[in-house]
Scaffold this motif. Structure first.
Motif, PDB file in Angstrom:
ATOM      1  N   TYR A   1       1.776   2.053   1.001  1.00  8.48           N
ATOM      2  CA  TYR A   1       2.892   2.509   0.159  1.00  8.48           C
ATOM      3  C   TYR A   1       3.288   3.942   0.471  1.00  8.48           C
TER       4      TYR A   1
ATOM      5  N   ASP B   1       7.424   3.054  -4.596  1.00  8.42           N
ATOM      6  CA  ASP B   1       6.278   2.952  -3.695  1.00  8.42           C
ATOM      7  C   ASP B   1       5.266   4.069  -3.941  1.00  8.42           C
TER       8      ASP B   1
ATOM      9  N   LYS C   1       3.241   2.953  -6.833  1.00  2.30           N
ATOM     10  CA  LYS C   1       2.299   1.907  -6.429  1.00  2.30           C
ATOM     11  C   LYS C   1       1.102   2.520  -5.707  1.00  2.30           C
TER      12      LYS C   1
ATOM     13  N   TRP D   1      -1.169   3.965  -8.214  1.00  4.51           N
ATOM     14  CA  TRP D   1      -1.904   2.921  -8.930  1.00  4.51           C
ATOM     15  C   TRP D   1      -3.160   2.545  -8.146  1.00  4.51           C
TER      16      TRP D   1
END
Length: 71
Positions: free
Chosen positions: A43, A55, A58, A61
Motif C-alpha cells: 500500500y 492506501d 490501509k 492498518w
C-alpha cells in the motif's frame, strides 16, 4: 498498452517491481508477520499512483496490526 494483470503501472514504478521488493522484505517472516509486512509495503508502494490516502490508511492498518502481534 498496460498489462493490468502481470505488470500494473502502480506496481512497476522505478527500477524494482513491487513483488520483488515484497519477496525480499518478507524473507524469514512467516504467517501474519509476513502478511502484514507485505501488505503495508504494497500500500505504501502504490498510494500515490492508485488510491491516494485510502492506501495510506490501509498501510497504517497493517502496521498497527503488526505492532499488536509484536507485543
Amino acid at each position: 498498452m498496460e498489462d493490468k494483470v502481470n505488470h500494473p503501472s502502480h506496481y512497476t514504478n522505478g527500477k524494482v517491481e513491487c513483488i520483488e521488493a515484497l519477496e525480499a522484505a518478507t524473507t524469514g517472516l512467516v504467517g501474519i508477520e509476513a502478511v502484514c509486512t507485505a501488505n503495508a509495503i504494497k500500500y505504501l508502494w502504490r498510494w500515490k499512483h492508485k488510491n491516494g490516502t485510502e492506501d495510506l490508511k490501509k498501510a497504517k492498518w497493517y502496521i498497527d496490526r503488526l505492532l499488536k502481534e509484536a507485543q
